[in-house]
Design an enzyme around this catalytic site. Sequence first.
Site, PDB file in Angstrom:
ATOM      1  CD  GLU A   1      -3.215   0.974   1.741  1.00 31.76           C
ATOM      2  OE1 GLU A   1      -3.995   1.945   1.794  1.00 31.76           O
ATOM      3  OE2 GLU A   1      -3.524  -0.169   2.063  1.00 31.76           O
TER       4      GLU A   1
ATOM      5  CD  GLU B   1       2.220   8.730   3.868  1.00 35.35           C
ATOM      6  OE1 GLU B   1       2.891   9.592   3.268  1.00 35.35           O
ATOM      7  OE2 GLU B   1       1.080   8.398   3.529  1.00 35.35           O
TER       8      GLU B   1
ATOM      9  CG  ASP C   1       0.378  15.158  -4.003  1.00 38.88           C
ATOM     10  OD1 ASP C   1      -0.318  15.817  -4.802  1.00 38.88           O
ATOM     11  OD2 ASP C   1       1.122  15.687  -3.160  1.00 38.88           O
TER      12      ASP C   1
ATOM     13  CE  LYS D   1       0.248  25.466  -8.410  1.00 42.17           C
ATOM     14  NZ  LYS D   1       1.181  26.397  -7.697  1.00 42.17           N
TER      15      LYS D   1
ATOM     16  CG  ASP E   1     -10.326  13.409  -4.824  1.00 37.65           C
ATOM     17  OD1 ASP E   1      -9.127  13.155  -5.053  1.00 37.65           O
ATOM     18  OD2 ASP E   1     -10.678  14.315  -4.036  1.00 37.65           O
TER      19      ASP E   1
ATOM     20  CB  THR F   1      -9.585   7.568   2.949  1.00 35.10           C
ATOM     21  OG1 THR F   1      -9.703   8.323   1.728  1.00 35.10           O
ATOM     22  CG2 THR F   1      -9.260   6.115   2.617  1.00 35.10           C
ATOM     23  CE  LYS F   2      -6.248  13.037   6.279  1.00 36.91           C
ATOM     24  NZ  LYS F   2      -5.518  13.841   7.282  1.00 36.91           N
ATOM     25  CG  PHE F   3      -6.863  11.838   1.474  1.00 35.73           C
ATOM     26  CD1 PHE F   3      -6.271  13.089   1.452  1.00 35.73           C
ATOM     27  CD2 PHE F   3      -6.283  10.845   2.238  1.00 35.73           C
ATOM     28  CE1 PHE F   3      -5.121  13.350   2.170  1.00 35.73           C
ATOM     29  CE2 PHE F   3      -5.131  11.085   2.964  1.00 35.73           C
ATOM     30  CZ  PHE F   3      -4.547  12.346   2.935  1.00 35.73           C
TER      31      PHE F   3
END
Length: 227
Positions: free
Chosen positions: A47, A72, A122, A126, A158, A193-195
Amino acid sequence: MRGRLSGTNAAAVVDHWAAYGVDVADRPAAPLDFAALFGRTAPVVLEIGFGMGTATAAMAAADPGRDYLATEVHVPGLGNLLRLAVDARLSNLRVARGDALDLLRHQIPPGSLDAVHLFFPDPWPKVRHHKRRLVQPAHVALLRSRLRPGGTLWMATDWAEYAASALAALRADPELVNLHADYAPRPPQRPVTKFERRGLRAGRAVRDLAFRRAAEAVAARGGDQAG
């Protein structure tokens, strides 16, 4: 390393890193021995980018037949997932600290992973930063090469433009097979998830991608040395 640790999460790193932690090498290193790392032989899920680790801990708990290696760079997330793993006594979860590409290049053996999960990486929105995205043509062969034949790569985002570019990059790999016509339906076993909540609140649709490494092409080539 980025971010601040709470006292509880800092203590988790100090107390439990030796048992649960893996330091990522930034140069060629001995490949990880998953049987030694987890104390058993089982399919391994990598993951990449777990945030604070709540969803990762939930998935590992619900999937005891597979081992989870979660990587992470965000310091508070490392400590929080360590604490969750210890509190839930998750013997099938280990936490890696460092860059996922370094981990893939230097420590993950080719053909060794049952699955790669990339949940809300992420998006680097841009245009000048697109080269930093994990799922892009330059990295797809490396990701695929670490999967076993029949192993799966599962991504959720998303960010519509990132989803479209990732879909194109994964489709272009001759050894990856899309499990759906384009995007995958949201699987019930992926925790929210929070994202994901943040994206939905902002009006952004969440898209899942699910690809499998084909066995036939691997057999024809006699192996894979990507990376």
